[in-house]
Design an enzyme around this catalytic site. Structure first.
Site, short mmCIF file in Angstrom:
data_model
loop_
_atom_site.label_atom_id
_atom_site.label_comp_id
_atom_site.label_asym_id
_atom_site.label_seq_id
_atom_site.Cartn_x
_atom_site.Cartn_y
_atom_site.Cartn_z
N LYS A 125 0.82 -1.21 0.00
CA LYS A 125 0.00 0.00 0.00
C LYS A 125 0.86 1.26 0.00
O LYS A 125 0.46 2.28 -0.54
CB LYS A 125 -0.97 0.00 1.18
CG LYS A 125 -2.11 -0.98 1.00
CD LYS A 125 -3.20 -0.78 2.03
CE LYS A 125 -4.34 -1.77 1.82
NZ LYS A 125 -5.33 -1.72 2.92
N LYS A 207 -6.93 -14.00 -9.67
CA LYS A 207 -8.09 -13.89 -8.79
C LYS A 207 -9.08 -12.85 -9.32
O LYS A 207 -8.67 -11.80 -9.79
CB LYS A 207 -7.58 -13.49 -7.39
CG LYS A 207 -8.64 -13.43 -6.33
CD LYS A 207 -8.02 -13.04 -4.99
CE LYS A 207 -9.08 -12.38 -4.13
NZ LYS A 207 -8.55 -11.60 -3.03
N LYS A 210 -11.99 -6.76 -7.57
CA LYS A 210 -12.72 -5.53 -7.85
C LYS A 210 -11.80 -4.47 -8.42
O LYS A 210 -12.25 -3.51 -9.03
CB LYS A 210 -13.40 -5.02 -6.59
CG LYS A 210 -12.48 -4.79 -5.42
CD LYS A 210 -13.26 -4.53 -4.15
CE LYS A 210 -12.32 -4.47 -2.95
NZ LYS A 210 -13.02 -4.48 -1.68
#
Ligand code: TRP
Length: 343
Positions: A125, A207, A210
């Protein structure tokens, strides 16, 4: 032996406690549904369950306030529409229970900077949000430890991406227990079985996410029937025409079969028999239909719930009260052990 009947409260006192939380950011996919929501619904009677909407975790990356607010209720309504019942589990918003921030502060003093700097998600992140590597982002795992330890959770179902956070939670719990006396339950992580992962429709070895650049391979819980059918029609398969489960040789078809079985309740063998001798076109349409037909009532129920904000607020109020009762007890015990003067 005498028969003993337990009332609901006694019964729940004997059940193992399960804790999970989800960030109210972004749209959920059918991968989240198959991998997490469905299992939570199934587990809500077996365990004493608490589910939080982790808005305090969400702000570790910059949010649009109006969207964060809206997504909080939308997430609650979606979970309820999928079958999580406020009568059978505790549903609440993290920031409604101040103990989370309070325990996180204490746990900060039992966590080392080096440990947090080494966290994979923090490093990822930090790279992704290089202009906003804030203290909260680094402290994210400690807040998560506070979430879990406040409720003395026995089991915590999470994705494998959260495994490291669960391990540090266990480390912090053991550390505290060793310095003082047994205080926290050391939680077990429960991870989805290998193969329970839903793959992207266009790149099934990846995978379903979103956040992938191409949403054509991702089916959202909010997609309407036409969109769902279109996405499945374009799903990659392979050059033969046999509907057979074999993840190595036929990743696309196998992914569709997993989705089909998850949504239809049929077994892989049943599904293979059903589509024997039929082309991929038929098969993909059938998968699209079974998914769309399951999503439609969920979406309708979510919309119905969202139209009744008063009711949703009452669910959250009740949930926060129940959560607070447990959390404040743990916090007070911690404060006593560490020597905070209490009135
Ligand atoms: N970090 C988790 C995620 O992104 C969400 C979360 C926050 C959580 N607190 C938790 C999950 C406590 C399990 C237990 O998926």
């Amino acid at each position: 032996m005498e028969e003993v009947t337990l009332n609901a409260a006694e019964n729940s006192a004997r059940k193992k406690r399960l804790y999970s939380a989800v960030q109210p950011t972004n749209a959920l996919t059918i991968g989240n549904y198959i991998g997490a929501i469905r299992n939570m619904v199934a587990m809500q009677d077996e365990y004493d369950c608490l589910f939080a909407i982790a808005n305090m975790h969400a702000i570790t990356v910059r949010q649009v306030p109006a969207e964060l607010r809206k997504n909080t209720l939308a997430m609650l309504a979606l979970y309820m529409a999928c079958g999580l019942s406020p009568e059978r589990c505790t549903l609440y918003v993290q920031s409604h229970v101040p103990c989370h921030a309070e325990l996180a502060w204490v746990l900060n003093t039992f966590t080392y900077v080096g440990e947090m700097e080494r966290m994979t998600q923090f490093k990822d992140k930090s790279a992704k949000h290089a202009d906003n590597i804030n203290m909260g982002l680094m402290d994210y795992p400690v807040l998560m430890a506070a979430d879990i330890l406040l409720y003395n959770a026995d089991v915590v179902p999470v994705g494998v991406d959260q495994r490291q956070h669960l391990e540090i939670t266990r480390d912090i719990a053991v550390r505290f227990n060793n310095i003082y006396s047994p205080t926290f339950v050391v939680p077990e992580g429960v991870y989805p079985k290998v193969g329970a992962k839903v793959g992207d429709l266009l790149d099934p070895t990846k995978k379903m996410s979103k956040s992938s650049e191409n949403t054509a391979g991702t089916v959202f819980m909010s997609d309407d029937k036409d969109t769902v059918i279109r996405k499945f029609r374009r799903a990659v398969t392979d050059s033969d025409s046999e509907v057979r489960y074999n993840p190595e040789e036929k990743p696309g078809v196998s992914n569709l079969l997993s989705i089909y079985t998850a949504f239809s309740g049929k077994s892989i063998e049943e599904a293979e028999r059903e589509f024997a001798g039929r082309g991929y076109g038929d098969f993909k349409l059938a998968v699209g239909e079974v998914v769309a037909d399951r999503l439609a009532p969920v979406q309708k129920e979510q919309a119905r719930l969202l139209a009744d904000k008063e009711y949703l607020n009452s669910v959250l109020k009740e949930g926060a009260a129940r959560a607070y009762k447990i959390a404040s007890g743990t916090l007070s015990k911690v404060y006593r052990k560490i020597g905070f003067y209490q009135l």
